[in-house]
Design an enzyme around this catalytic site. Structure first.
Site, PDB file in Angstrom:
ATOM      1  N   GLU A  48      43.351  20.538  56.315  1.00 19.46           N
ATOM      2  CA  GLU A  48      44.320  19.481  55.996  1.00 19.46           C
ATOM      3  C   GLU A  48      44.643  18.614  57.202  1.00 19.46           C
ATOM      4  OE1 GLU A  48      44.657  22.572  54.817  1.00 19.46           O
ATOM      5  OE2 GLU A  48      44.857  22.386  52.640  1.00 19.46           O
ATOM      6  N   HIS A  78      54.013  27.970  46.704  1.00 17.19           N
ATOM      7  CA  HIS A  78      53.319  27.044  45.798  1.00 17.19           C
ATOM      8  C   HIS A  78      54.289  26.372  44.825  1.00 17.19           C
ATOM      9  CE1 HIS A  78      49.706  29.315  47.035  1.00 17.19           C
ATOM     10  NE2 HIS A  78      48.972  28.382  46.481  1.00 17.19           N
TER      11      HIS A  78
HETATM   12  C1  LIG Z   1      46.498  25.328  53.357  1.00 15.00           C
HETATM   13  C2  LIG Z   1      45.922  25.531  52.003  1.00 15.00           C
HETATM   14  N1  LIG Z   1      45.027  24.648  51.532  1.00 15.00           N
HETATM   15  C3  LIG Z   1      44.493  24.812  50.301  1.00 15.00           C
HETATM   16  C4  LIG Z   1      44.861  25.862  49.520  1.00 15.00           C
HETATM   17  C5  LIG Z   1      44.299  26.012  48.112  1.00 15.00           C
HETATM   18  N2  LIG Z   1      43.304  27.077  48.072  1.00 15.00           N
HETATM   19  C6  LIG Z   1      43.660  28.342  47.765  1.00 15.00           C
HETATM   20  S1  LIG Z   1      42.404  29.411  47.902  1.00 15.00           S
HETATM   21  C7  LIG Z   1      41.337  28.176  48.347  1.00 15.00           C
HETATM   22  C8  LIG Z   1      39.913  28.489  48.677  1.00 15.00           C
HETATM   23  C9  LIG Z   1      39.850  29.464  49.799  1.00 15.00           C
HETATM   24  O1  LIG Z   1      38.541  29.718  50.163  1.00 15.00           O
HETATM   25  P1  LIG Z   1      38.211  30.868  51.188  1.00 15.00           P
HETATM   26  O2  LIG Z   1      39.103  30.774  52.375  1.00 15.00           O
HETATM   27  O3  LIG Z   1      36.762  30.829  51.420  1.00 15.00           O
HETATM   28  O4  LIG Z   1      38.618  32.207  50.429  1.00 15.00           O
HETATM   29  P2  LIG Z   1      38.050  32.753  49.040  1.00 15.00           P
HETATM   30  O5  LIG Z   1      38.889  32.158  47.963  1.00 15.00           O
HETATM   31  O6  LIG Z   1      36.618  32.350  48.943  1.00 15.00           O
HETATM   32  O7  LIG Z   1      38.248  34.223  49.126  1.00 15.00           O
HETATM   33  C10 LIG Z   1      41.985  26.946  48.381  1.00 15.00           C
HETATM   34  C11 LIG Z   1      41.351  25.660  48.709  1.00 15.00           C
HETATM   35  C12 LIG Z   1      45.828  26.745  50.030  1.00 15.00           C
HETATM   36  N3  LIG Z   1      46.280  27.781  49.309  1.00 15.00           N
HETATM   37  N4  LIG Z   1      46.326  26.575  51.268  1.00 15.00           N
END
Ligand SMILES: Cc1ncc(C[n+]2csc(CCOP(=O)(O)OP(=O)(O)O)c2C)c(N)n1
Lengths: 322, 322
Positions: free
Chosen positions: B60, B129
Site C-alpha cells: 500500500e 476490517h
Molecule cells: C495491509 C493489507 N492489505 C490487504 C489486505 C487484504 N488481503 C487479505 S489476505 C490478502 C492476500 C495475502 O496473501 P499472502 O500474504 O500471500 O497470504 P495467503 O493469503 O496467500 O496465505 C490480502 C490482499 C489486508 N488484509 N491487509
C-alpha cells in the site's frame, strides 16, 4: 536428522487436526449462511499443514508465534485448544479470544500464541518484540512470524529483516509461499521467483524448503531455532507450499485447474503418511484410528462451540482497558 | 431512469472517466483479474487493458505513494485501498504527502488523486476490517472527503472527484454495495461540497452520512406522524456544506447527527461545534450525536450489533431532543 517415531506420529496427528478443523469450520460457516448469519472472513490452511507443524514442533510455550489471517494451523500447531478455537469462530464467550476476535484474531499468550492478524504484514514487526525482550533479559526464547508471499511485498517486512539482522535478534521469519496472494499470482507480485536469497542482502541466513515435506520443514526450522536460541541471529525460511482452497469462503477459485491438481498430488499429509507407512512407523489400522479419533475430537469441538453461549451484549466494552 | 446497484454506479463512473480522459488509470490490489474484491472495477481490464488497470503487490505504501507522485506528474490515478483499515499502512503517503504538497509548494504542485476505499461494520469482520475513519482524513487540511449514500450520488460524486484537481478520499460503505437506486441514462455530475436534503421535515434536523442516511430515513418513517424529521445527507465532509445544515437547524431548532464512526472525537462532534458557534440562537434543545460505542469492533455478531448505531438509536435520539 533423526526424528523419533513418536514425534512424527504426533506431528501427523496435528496435521490431521488442522485439516479436520478447517473442514469443520467450513461446515459451521455454511450453517451460519443458511440462517442468514455471515461469520466474517475464513481462510483455510488446508495444504500448508506441514509448515506450521514442522516449525512449531521446535517451540516451547514461552516461545512466541505471530500468525496471519490464515492462522488456524499456526494456532493448533502452537498448542491451542481446538474447542476454544471453534467456539471463537462462532463468536462465543468460551472462544479462545472470548468471541471478540474471530477467525483472524486467535490469542493464547500463555502458550505463546500472540494472535493472527487482519493486516497483511501486521505481525512482522511485532515478532521483533519478544525476540528483543529475550535478548534484553538474557533468556533464550525465540519468536516466530508466519506470513504469506503477499506480505513479503510490504515495506515493513524489509525494515524488519534489516533490524533483526542488525541486532541479531532471535526471530525466525517463515514465509508460506503458496504462489498466490488473494487473486494475484506470484509472478504479478514478485519480480523474482524466490524470497530466501533476499536474506543474504541483509546479512542473515535464508533458506528455501519444500513446505509440503514435513521432514524438510522440521529440519530447516530446527536449525533456525537453534541459531536463534544460541544468539547467532535471525533466519528467513521460505516454505514453498500451496493452499488447497480459494483465498477465503467468499472469493471464487481463480487458479488454473492443472496447477491445483499438481499440488493436490503433493499433499503434505499423504506424503508424511506414505513415509511413516514405508518406515513401518505406523500401520494402516493405526492410521485409520488416528483419523477417526481426530475427526471425533473436532466433532466434539463443533458441538461445544454450538452449545456455548454468546457473550452478553451488555459486555461489549469489557476488555478495552487493562 | 434505470435502477442500478451502488457497485454498478461506481463502475460506470470509472469507465466513463477513463474513456473521457487518457490520464485516468486504476491502481490497487486484485483490481484487474477479479475487478477488486468487491467487484467495483469488474470488466475494466478487458476494456482498458492492464496498462491502465494496474494490479499491484500488497504494498500500500508503495502504490499509494506512486499514485501521489503520478498525480504530481499530471496523471489522474484512481487508487483502490481494499479496506480503509489498510490505509493506516500508508498514512504517510496520504496525510503527510498528498494532503500537503500543493500548499507546501506554494501552489506549484497539484495532486489530482482519488483514493477509493470502503469502510464500516456489519459483516463480522472484527476490529481490523470494520472501522470508519473519515474524521482522520477530514481533520487534515488538504484532503477532500466524500461519503456517498446512494448509487446516484456515488456515480456523480466519483466523476467529480476524478475531475477534481485535489486529493479526494472516497469512502464507500461495504453494506451499500448491493443497494439499488434510480439513475438517469444521461451523463451527470454531483459536485463535491453540496449536501442533499434526502427528506424534508419541520421538527428535527438529522444530519447523516453514508449508510446512516438510510438508517435516518428508516427512523423518519418510524416517527412519521409523531416527529417530522429533515434528513440532510452531507455527501462530502470536505468541503462541508454547512449552509445546508444551518438552514435546516434554523428551521427546526433541533439537531441529531448520525454517524457510524465512534461517537467520541468524530466528525459529528465537529458539526455540533459549528452549529453551537454559528446557530446557537436557533437551538431549542442540546444537539445529539449518534455513533458507534467507543470500542474496537467485536467479532461476535451480538456484540457487533450492540456496538453499531441502528435506526432505533436515531429514533431514541430524535425523541430525546424533540
Ligand atoms: C495491509 C493489507 N492489505 C490487504 C489486505 C487484504 N488481503 C487479505 S489476505 C490478502 C492476500 C495475502 O496473501 P499472502 O500474504 O500471500 O497470504 P495467503 O493469503 O496467500 O496465505 C490480502 C490482499 C489486508 N488484509 N491487509
Amino acid at each position: 536428522m533423526q526424528i523419533a517415531q513418536d514425534d512424527l506420529r504426533r506431528m501427523l496427528r496435528l496435521m490431521h487436526t488442522i485439516r479436520s478443523f478447517e473442514l469443520t469450520a467450513q461446515t459451521l460457516f455454511r450453517e451460519g449462511l443458511a440462517v442468514g448469519q455471515f461469520l466474517g472472513a475464513l481462510h483455510s490452511y488446508e495444504g500448508e499443514e506441514a509448515v506450521a507443524v514442522g516449525v512449531c514442533a521446535h517451540l516451547r510455550d514461552d516461545d512466541c508465534v505471530f500468525s496471519s489471517h490464515r492462522g488456524h494451523g499456526h494456532s493448533i500447531a502452537k498448542g491451542a485448544d481446538v474447542r476454544a478455537m471453534m467456539a471463537e469462530l462462532l463468536g462465543r464467550e468460551s472462544g479462545i479470544s472470548r468471541g471478540r476476535g474471530g477467525s483472524m484474531h486467535m490469542f493464547a499468550p500463555e502458550i505463546g500464541l500472540m494472535g493472527g492478524n487482519g493486516i497483511v504484514g501486521g505481525g512482522t514487526p511485532l515478532a521483533l518484540g519478544p525476540a528483543f525482550a529475550a535478548q534484553y533479559r538474557g533468556t533464550d526464547q525465540v519468536s516466530v512470524c508466519f506470513f504469506g508471499d503477499g506480505a513479503a511485498s510490504q515495506g515493513v517486512f524489509h525494515e524488519c529483516l534489516n533490524l533483526a539482522s542488525l541486532w541479531k535478534l532471535p526471530v525466525i521469519y517463515v514465509c508460506e509461499n503458496n504462489l498466490w496472494a488473494a487473486t494475484t499470482p506470484i509472478c504479478d507480485g514478485w519480480p523474482v521467483a524466490d524470497l530466501a536469497p533476499r536474506a543474504e542482502s541483509f546479512g542473515m541466513a535464508g533458506v528455501a524448503v519444500d513446505g509440503n515435506d514435513l521432514l524438510a520443514v522440521y529440519e530447516a526450522a530446527g536449525e533456525a531455532v537453534g541459531r536463534a536460541r544460541e544468539g547467532v541471529g535471525p533466519t528467513l525460511i521460505e516454505a514453498k507450499t500451496y493452499r488447497h482452497r480459494p483465498h477465503c469462503m467468499v472469493i471464487p477459485e481463480h487458479r488454473p485447474e492443472d496447477e491445483l491438481a499438481d499440488w493436490h498430488a503433493r499433499d503434505p499429509i499423504a506424503r508424511l503418511e506414505g513415509h511413516l507407512l514405508r518406515e513401518g512407523a505406523i500401520s494402516d489400522v493405526e492410521l485409520a484410528d488416528l483419523v477417526t479419533e481426530v475427526e471425533a475430537e473436532l466433532q466434539a469441538a463443533a458441538d461445544f462451540a454450538r452449545e456455548s453461549a454468546s457473550p452478553d451484549a451488555a459486555t461489549f466494552a469489557d476488555y478495552l482497558w487493562a | 431512469m434505470r435502477n442500478v446497484t451502488y457497485i454498478r454506479a461506481l463502475n460506470e463512473a470509472i469507465a466513463e472517466e477513463m474513456k473521457r480522459d487518457e490520464a485516468v488509470f486504476v491502481i490497487g490490489e486484485d483490481v484487474a483479474d477479479c475487478g477488486g474484491v468487491f467487484g467495483v472495477t469488474a470488466g475494466m481490464m478487458k476494456r482498458f487493458g492492464r496498462e491502465r488497470v494496474r494490479q499491484t503487490p500488497i504494498s500500500e505504501a508503495a502504490f499509494t505513494g506512486l499514485a501521489v507522485g503520478a498525480a504530481m506528474a499530471g496523471l489522474r490515478p484512481i487508487c483502490e485501498i481494499m479496506y480503509v483499515d489498510f490505509a493506516t499502512t500508508c498514512m504517510d503517503q496520504i496525510l503527510n504527502q498528498a494532503a500537503k504538497l500543493r500548499y507546501m509548494s506554494g501552489g506549484q504542485v497539484t495532486v489530482p488523486l482519488v483514493i477509493r476505499t470502503q469502510q464500516g461494520g456489519g459483516t463480522c469482520e472484527a476490529a481490523q476490517h470494520s472501522q470508519n475513519l473519515e474524521a482522520i482524513f477530514a481533520h487534515v487540511p488538504g484532503m477532500k472527503v466524500a461519503m456517498p449514500s446512494t448509487p446516484y450520488d456515488a456515480k456523480g460524486l466519483l466523476k467529480s472527484a476524478i475531475r477534481d484537481h485535489n486529493p479526494v478520499i472516497f469512502l464507500e460503505h461495504k453494506l451499500l454495495y448491493e443497494t439499488k437506486g434510480e439513475m438517469p441514462r444521461e451523463e451527470y455530475l454531483v459536485p463535491l461540497g453540496e449536501a442533499d436534503v434526502k427528506r424534508e421535515g419541520t421538527d428535527v434536523t438529522v444530519v447523516a452520512t453514508s449508510l446512516m442516511v438510510l438508517r435516518a430515513l428508516e427512523a423518519a418513517e418510524t416517527l412519521a406522524g409523531e416527529v417530522s424529521i429533515e434528513v440532510i445527507d452531507l455527501r462530502t465532509l470536505v468541503p462541508l456544506d454547512f449552509e445546508a445544515i444551518a438552514a435546516s437547524v434554523r428551521k427546526t431548532g433541533r439537531l441529531v447527527v448520525a454517524q457510524e464512526a465512534w461517537t467520541s472525537g468524530g466528525f459529528g462532534g465537529e458539526i455540533v461545534r459549528r452549529v453551537c458557534e454559528e446557530c446557537f440562537d436557533a437551538l431549542v434543545a442540546p444537539p445529539k450525536v449518534v455513533g458507534s460505542a467507543d470500542v474496537p469492533m467485536p467479532f461476535s455478531p451480538g456484540l457487533e450489533q450492540a456496538v453499531l448505531p441502528d435506526a432505533d438509536a436515531i429514533v431514541d435520539a430524535v425523541r430525546a431532543v424533540a
